[in-house]
Design an enzyme around this catalytic site. Structure first.
Site, PDB file in Angstrom:
ATOM      1  N   ASP A 168      -8.298 -13.072  27.389  1.00  0.00           N
ATOM      2  CA  ASP A 168      -6.979 -12.448  27.542  1.00  0.00           C
ATOM      3  C   ASP A 168      -6.500 -12.465  28.983  1.00  0.00           C
ATOM      4  O   ASP A 168      -5.419 -12.962  29.293  1.00  0.00           O
ATOM      5  CB  ASP A 168      -6.997 -10.998  27.041  1.00  0.00           C
ATOM      6  CG  ASP A 168      -7.755 -10.865  25.746  1.00  0.00           C
ATOM      7  OD1 ASP A 168      -7.863 -11.883  25.042  1.00  0.00           O
ATOM      8  OD2 ASP A 168      -8.251  -9.762  25.441  1.00  0.00           O
ATOM      9  N   SER A 169      -7.320 -11.892  29.878  1.00  0.00           N
ATOM     10  CA  SER A 169      -6.842 -11.771  31.250  1.00  0.00           C
ATOM     11  C   SER A 169      -6.769 -13.140  31.925  1.00  0.00           C
ATOM     12  O   SER A 169      -5.856 -13.389  32.718  1.00  0.00           O
ATOM     13  CB  SER A 169      -7.734 -10.813  32.042  1.00  0.00           C
ATOM     14  OG  SER A 169      -9.070 -11.266  32.044  1.00  0.00           O
ATOM     15  N   CYS A 229       0.832  -1.209   0.000  1.00  0.00           N
ATOM     16  CA  CYS A 229       0.000   0.000   0.000  1.00  0.00           C
ATOM     17  C   CYS A 229       0.875   1.271   0.000  1.00  0.00           C
ATOM     18  O   CYS A 229       1.510   1.570  -0.991  1.00  0.00           O
ATOM     19  CB  CYS A 229      -0.974  -0.061   1.186  1.00  0.00           C
ATOM     20  SG  CYS A 229      -2.307   1.111   1.005  1.00  0.00           S
ATOM     21  N   GLY A 248     -12.559 -13.017  30.620  1.00  0.00           N
ATOM     22  CA  GLY A 248     -12.345 -13.031  29.173  1.00  0.00           C
ATOM     23  C   GLY A 248     -11.079 -13.827  28.873  1.00  0.00           C
ATOM     24  O   GLY A 248     -10.289 -14.126  29.779  1.00  0.00           O
ATOM     25  N   HIS A 255      -3.883  -5.157   0.489  1.00  0.00           N
ATOM     26  CA  HIS A 255      -3.298  -5.638   1.749  1.00  0.00           C
ATOM     27  C   HIS A 255      -3.264  -7.170   1.796  1.00  0.00           C
ATOM     28  O   HIS A 255      -4.263  -7.792   2.119  1.00  0.00           O
ATOM     29  CB  HIS A 255      -4.090  -5.087   2.938  1.00  0.00           C
ATOM     30  CG  HIS A 255      -3.817  -3.635   3.157  1.00  0.00           C
ATOM     31  ND1 HIS A 255      -2.773  -3.192   3.923  1.00  0.00           N
ATOM     32  CD2 HIS A 255      -4.427  -2.532   2.665  1.00  0.00           C
ATOM     33  CE1 HIS A 255      -2.751  -1.873   3.910  1.00  0.00           C
ATOM     34  NE2 HIS A 255      -3.744  -1.445   3.153  1.00  0.00           N
ATOM     35  N   SER A 309     -11.029 -10.700  34.117  1.00  0.00           N
ATOM     36  CA  SER A 309     -12.429 -10.436  33.781  1.00  0.00           C
ATOM     37  C   SER A 309     -13.169 -11.714  33.402  1.00  0.00           C
ATOM     38  O   SER A 309     -14.378 -11.707  33.254  1.00  0.00           O
ATOM     39  CB  SER A 309     -12.485  -9.470  32.602  1.00  0.00           C
ATOM     40  OG  SER A 309     -11.962 -10.126  31.451  1.00  0.00           O
ATOM     41  N   GLU A 313      -1.976  -8.953   3.967  1.00  0.00           N
ATOM     42  CA  GLU A 313      -1.898  -9.470   5.338  1.00  0.00           C
ATOM     43  C   GLU A 313      -3.256  -9.665   5.992  1.00  0.00           C
ATOM     44  O   GLU A 313      -3.364 -10.373   6.988  1.00  0.00           O
ATOM     45  CB  GLU A 313      -1.031  -8.531   6.199  1.00  0.00           C
ATOM     46  CG  GLU A 313      -1.612  -7.147   6.498  1.00  0.00           C
ATOM     47  CD  GLU A 313      -1.381  -6.120   5.395  1.00  0.00           C
ATOM     48  OE1 GLU A 313      -1.252  -6.514   4.227  1.00  0.00           O
ATOM     49  OE2 GLU A 313      -1.373  -4.916   5.694  1.00  0.00           O
TER      50      GLU A 313
END
Ligand code: XMP
Length: 513
Positions: free
Chosen positions: A233-234, A84, A231, A175, A229, A177
């Site tokens: 991630d945590s 790009c 979730g 793009h 949380s 990716e």
């Protein structure tokens, strides 16, 4: 990571997608580094990578503050792939007349790419044509001398890719990716494996040990708190770090009042399974709602949430004498809040740059959601955590839109969210949807219930599919499921209408605020 020297340097020219290039290379098994243009040349000279990728970016080559890419990188004999903006820079640097400034709005969305015959090496193993994602203003209108057009769109009318094999330069306007580009990883793999001669050096299993080692090193003699949380991630992060840090880590869940139905109980169960010693703190609920309920502006709400969240954490940190706060912040959060490299800010995230007077450690800041889900699988948490749909930190506060948040409205959304989840599970759809959002849109509309006029609320049900949340597509629900949702949600006396929202991101974001 792991002290291995990255084989590919990605020069960050400000694209929202720069981190995705790195993620794709990890997925393909290659170690890479992202650096800003100013630091790139010195790093290349010191580390001898095998290739260079120039990311996209929001600037024009004509801007006075365009990224400052060192032209010397063209003379190092290293293969370069420009994406790009990277392609526009390559064209412009070789011939100032090649790049056309945007005239009629930006080219945005899917384009059909045709490859020239003979096929360029960089497009090996792709079909005859592919659908690719484009997102650019300026464009390359002709190629500089020595370059060849290798792909076009719009029946040859638009140059989509060019190469100069003897100078080892390749570039694409679209793009390669992002997941909206068909067979997206093939192009990057062609570049790194076949053109640069990259050797696979990245193994997923190394990641857990590396996260532990790096965090221990940063924490040193300190002690840390982590908010969990429930979730992905945590929870995954706390599960990774608990055995490594032991008593030096204290895990909390803050009940903000914006949680989903039965969330606290579920999170307690998850923590138990993950071996996390979790403490639930619920004494700050009123503080959250009082502060956030005074505004309807999306960014102000987030700012207020952040402030209260920060204050609560400071209280907790003081109580435990913590020196560090560990955050499950992902690459996506940093990109969207403008904290990653040069990408432009889209939304404030509640857990980025909190400045709590505590040192922050973000061990997942290089990773994307699907990678964290893979880590969850390694911990046997996939059923409980990794299949749960993501939920934003500010929770249901972001899903009462256009009116001040009250407990009553939160309750309507909370109940509706649980009902929709139930219906989707019954139809075996819940697990196929990346995220389901039920929001209350503040503007009232007229309805009729039991022969009487009701001036009530509208709920929106948004179901999307994606792997990284940088871009999403609507997940269209079958008609009978929509009908069931409408029928169940409109039983609430105050709800008169149910809308469905399948707008992609971009132009919408996943959440409404
Ligand atoms: P957007 O709306 O930015 O959402 O397209 C992308 C993903 O991030 C979640 N999200 C958040 N998560 N704090 C979080 O922890 C936030 O402030 C936040 N805002 C959005 C969103 O639910 C989606 O999964």
């Amino acid at each position: 990571m792991k002290g291995k020297s990255p084989q590919i340097i990605i020069i960050d020219l400000g694209s929202q997608y720069t981190q995705i290039i790195r993620r794709s290379l990890r997925y393909l098994g290659f170690h890479s580094i992202i650096l800003e243009p100013e630091k790139s040349l010195a790093w290349i000279k010191e580390n001898s990578p095998k290739g260079v990728i120039l990311s996209g970016g929001a600037k024009s080559v004509y801007d006075s503050d365009a990224p400052n890419i060192p032209v010397e990188i063209l003379n190092l004999g290293l293969p370069i792939l420009g994406i790009c903006y990277g392609m526009q820079w390559l064209a412009y640097t070789h011939d100032k007349t090649t790049v056309h400034k945007v005239q009629e709005g930006k080219s945005y969305g899917p384009v059909e790419i045709n490859f020239t015959n003979p096929r360029s090496l960089i497009f090996n193993n792709l079909k005859d044509k592919i659908n690719a994602w484009s997102s650019h203003g300026d464009s390359v209108a002709k190629v500089p001398e020595g370059f060849t057009v290798i792909a076009t769109s719009k029946a040859g009318g638009v140059i989509e890719a060019m190469e100069n094999v003897s100078k080892k330069l390749w570039s694409v306007q679209f793009h390669p990716e992002v997941e909206q580009t068909e067979d997206e990883n093939i192009i990057l793999n062609n570049f790194v494996s076949n053109i640069c001669g990259g050797v696979k050096d990245y193994d997923k299993k190394d990641v857990i040990e590396e996260i532990r080692e790096n965090t221990k090193k940063i924490l040193g003699e300190g002690t840390a708190i982590i908010g969990v949380s429930g979730g992905v991630d945590s929870t995954v992060l706390a599960a990774i770090l608990t055995p490594a840090l032991g008593d030096k880590l204290k895990a909390f869940m803050i009940d903000t009042g914006g949680m989903r139905k039965d969330e606290v109980e579920k999170v307690k169960q998850i923590a138990k399974k993950a071996g996390i010693n979790l403490e639930v703190v619920d004494k700050y609920k009123d503080k959250f709602i009082k502060q956030i309920g005074t505004t309807i502006d999306a960014e102000e709400k987030r700012a207020k949430f952040r402030t209260v969240y920060g204050e609560v954490f400071q209280d907790i940190a003081k109580l435990y004498g913590a020196t560090h706060m560990i955050q499950g912040t992902l690459a996506t959060d940093l990109i969207e809040s403008g904290s990653a490299g040069k990408s432009e800010m889209i939304k404030t995230h509640h857990n980025v740059d909190l400045n709590l007077g505590l040192k922050e450690i973000m061990p997942l800041s290089d990773f994307f959601k699907f990678e964290v889900r893979e880590m969850a699988e390694m911990f046997g948490l996939e059923e409980l955590v990794s299949k749960r749909q993501p939920f934003p930190g500010p929770g249901l506060y972001l899903r009462v839109v256009g009116v001040p948040v009250t407990e009553e409205l939160l309750e309507i959304v909370r109940e509706a969210d649980a009902e929709v989840a139930e219906i989707l599970k019954k139809h075996n759809l819940y697990d196929k949807i990346a995220q389901t959002i039920v929001a209350l849109i503040g503007a009232k509309t007229v309805g009729v219930k039991g022969d009487g006029r009701v001036y009530g609320y509208n709920l929106v049900v948004r179901t999307v599919e994606t792997t990284d949340f940088m871009t999403v597509k609507g997940f269209y629900l079958p008609q009978e499921v929509c009908e069931e949702i409408i029928s169940v949600l409109s039983r609430h006396p105050q709800v008169v209408r149910v809308f469905f929202d399948w707008t992609s991101k971009p132009p919408a974001t996943t959440e409404f605020e």
